[in-house]
Scaffold this active site. Structure first.
Site, PDB file in Angstrom:
ATOM      1  N   THR A 140       0.883  -1.176   0.000  1.00 46.46           N
ATOM      2  CA  THR A 140       0.000   0.000   0.000  1.00 46.46           C
ATOM      3  C   THR A 140       0.910   1.211   0.000  1.00 46.46           C
ATOM      4  O   THR A 140       2.036   1.120   0.478  1.00 46.46           O
ATOM      5  CB  THR A 140      -0.841   0.016   1.305  1.00 46.46           C
ATOM      6  OG1 THR A 140      -1.581  -1.195   1.394  1.00 46.46           O
ATOM      7  CG2 THR A 140      -1.796   1.190   1.359  1.00 46.46           C
ATOM      8  N   ARG A 152     -13.334  -8.007  -1.811  1.00 40.65           N
ATOM      9  CA  ARG A 152     -12.708  -7.762  -0.499  1.00 40.65           C
ATOM     10  C   ARG A 152     -12.234  -6.308  -0.412  1.00 40.65           C
ATOM     11  O   ARG A 152     -11.542  -5.813  -1.287  1.00 40.65           O
ATOM     12  CB  ARG A 152     -11.531  -8.715  -0.321  1.00 40.65           C
ATOM     13  CG  ARG A 152     -10.731  -8.528   0.981  1.00 40.65           C
ATOM     14  CD  ARG A 152      -9.464  -7.735   0.762  1.00 40.65           C
ATOM     15  NE  ARG A 152      -8.632  -7.660   1.968  1.00 40.65           N
ATOM     16  CZ  ARG A 152      -7.603  -6.830   2.108  1.00 40.65           C
ATOM     17  NH1 ARG A 152      -7.272  -6.020   1.121  1.00 40.65           N
ATOM     18  NH2 ARG A 152      -6.898  -6.819   3.201  1.00 40.65           N
ATOM     19  N   GLY A 163      -9.963  -3.783   1.897  1.00 41.00           N
ATOM     20  CA  GLY A 163      -8.999  -3.739   2.992  1.00 41.00           C
ATOM     21  C   GLY A 163      -9.226  -2.500   3.836  1.00 41.00           C
ATOM     22  O   GLY A 163     -10.294  -1.879   3.817  1.00 41.00           O
ATOM     23  N   THR A 206      -0.188   0.187   6.435  1.00 35.57           N
ATOM     24  CA  THR A 206      -0.003  -0.805   5.378  1.00 35.57           C
ATOM     25  C   THR A 206       0.056  -2.164   6.069  1.00 35.57           C
ATOM     26  O   THR A 206       0.279  -2.235   7.272  1.00 35.57           O
ATOM     27  CB  THR A 206       1.298  -0.571   4.591  1.00 35.57           C
ATOM     28  OG1 THR A 206       2.407  -0.801   5.456  1.00 35.57           O
ATOM     29  CG2 THR A 206       1.393   0.835   4.041  1.00 35.57           C
ATOM     30  N   GLY A 207      -0.110  -3.226   5.295  1.00 39.10           N
ATOM     31  CA  GLY A 207      -0.087  -4.564   5.898  1.00 39.10           C
ATOM     32  C   GLY A 207      -1.456  -5.213   5.750  1.00 39.10           C
ATOM     33  O   GLY A 207      -2.261  -4.807   4.913  1.00 39.10           O
ATOM     34  N   GLY A 220      -4.866  -5.549   6.039  1.00 38.56           N
ATOM     35  CA  GLY A 220      -5.882  -4.563   6.383  1.00 38.56           C
ATOM     36  C   GLY A 220      -6.898  -5.057   7.386  1.00 38.56           C
ATOM     37  O   GLY A 220      -7.467  -4.268   8.139  1.00 38.56           O
TER      38      GLY A 220
HETATM   39  N1  GLY Z   1      -3.405  -2.583   3.718  1.00 35.24           N
HETATM   40  C1  GLY Z   1      -3.920  -2.864   2.461  1.00 35.24           C
HETATM   41  C2  GLY Z   1      -4.896  -3.924   2.420  1.00 35.24           C
HETATM   42  O1  GLY Z   1      -5.015  -4.720   3.327  1.00 35.24           O
HETATM   43  O2  GLY Z   1      -5.599  -4.002   1.430  1.00 35.24           O
END
Ligand code: GLY
Length: 314
Positions: A174, A202, A204, A225-226, A228
């Site tokens: 991200t 989906r 995030g 980020t990571g 979500g």
């Molecule tokens: N952090 C981005 C996602 O999980 O889509």
């Protein structure tokens, strides 16, 4: 007085000049974060944002983005939008033109068309190759069934939760960009193609205000980020700003928020980027041994500065 500045995650470093130039000419934090994020969305080498983002389980790139204004707390977001080059600019139009905060899928695409946002093909040779090799690995053949009926078989055979847990954390990229302008206004932008090979539809944390993105002139800006799903469950971005409001410094706030993520006792990594209203910045990751870095550039600097953040282990 704080010089206008802009910060971004690892993948934004090379593009901060654009936002810094806007700030240096007296432009707004909102314009700076949008312009910088657009360049990351245009980078075909980045397989987690905009053009070149790895597609969903059906082979279709679906993008999420949000943008927030710290002066007014107005925000705009789009989720699972297909076929538009700059979801961050669609999100900006939601902020500016729309009575709603979040539009998704066909509704977001309809709105983007109405606003004249740029449509285009988001796939690249690399993103197609990654998808084809995923299908080939999953089914031990090279062909992709046009009907996509294999997805049903695949999901049944793997179990969705188990499959999602096994996806590597480097499948979650991200971009976060935050800025403060000469008027002291703060803005924050987040954009992503989401988890590579995610289940269609989906969303995030990136388009969820309070989870993946939040800012408030009084305190600062925060984004994630990571995985979500973690920051959605822990309301991480809003919590980070709340911790600043309670008097914590940026590092203590980041530690506290990452500890809350650890308390979920779930799989996956989470990372955050945080700045306060005094110009202090930090990045943090829940992963031990992974270097957490972010980039900082004030509007008079010739190059961005690399800053090392913190690791927060359970
Ligand atoms: N952090 C981005 C996602 O999980 O889509």
């Amino acid at each position: 007085m704080i010089q206008p500045f802009i910060i971004g995650t690892r993948n934004a470093g090379a593009f901060l000049h654009a936002g810094a130039a806007i700030l240096g000419q007296g432009g707004s934090a909102l314009d700076a974060v949008e312009a910088t994020t657009r360049l990351v969305e245009d980078n075909p080498e980045d397989t987690s944002v905009g053009t070149g983002g790895i597609p969903n389980l059906l082979g279709v790139p679906e993008l999420d983005a949000s943008i927030m204004c710290g002066r007014t707390l107005r925000s705009g977001a789009v989720g699972a939008i297909k076929g538009f080059k700059h979801p961050i600019s669609v999100a900006r139009r939601v902020l500016e033109e729309c009575p709603h905060v979040l539009l998704v899928a066909e509704g977001a695409e309809r709105f983007a068309r109405m606003m004249g946002c740029e449509a285009g093909d988001l796939e690249t040779e690399t993103s197609r190759r990654v998808y084809r090799s995923f299908v080939a690995d999953a089914f031990e053949h090279e062909g992709i069934d046009e009907s996509q009926a294999w997805v049903v078989e695949y999901v049944r055979s793997q179990g969705l939760r188990e499959w999602y847990a096994r996806l590597a954390d480097d499948h979650h990229g991200t971009v976060n960009v935050q800025a403060m302008d000469a008027d002291g206004n703060v803005a924050c932008a987040v954009s992503t193609s989401g988890t590579a090979l995610k289940f269609p539809g989906r969303l995030g944390d990136s388009p969820i205000i309070g989870a993946g993105n939040y800012c408030d002139n009084r305190y600062g800006a925060a984004a994630c980020t990571g995985r979500g799903e973690l920051s959605m469950r822990a309301s991480t971005a809003r919590s980070l700003i709340h911790f600043l409001a309670e008097g914590l410094g940026v590092e203590a706030a980041a530690r506290r928020a990452m500890k809350d993520v650890h308390a979920l006792s779930s799989y996956g990594a989470m990372n955050c980027l945080l700045m306060d209203a005094h110009g202090n910045t930090v990045s943090a990751t829940t992963v031990s041994g992974r270097e957490s870095i972010h980039w900082f550039m004030d509007c008079h600097a010739s190059e961005p500065q690399r800053r090392v953040g913190i690791n927060v282990t359970p």
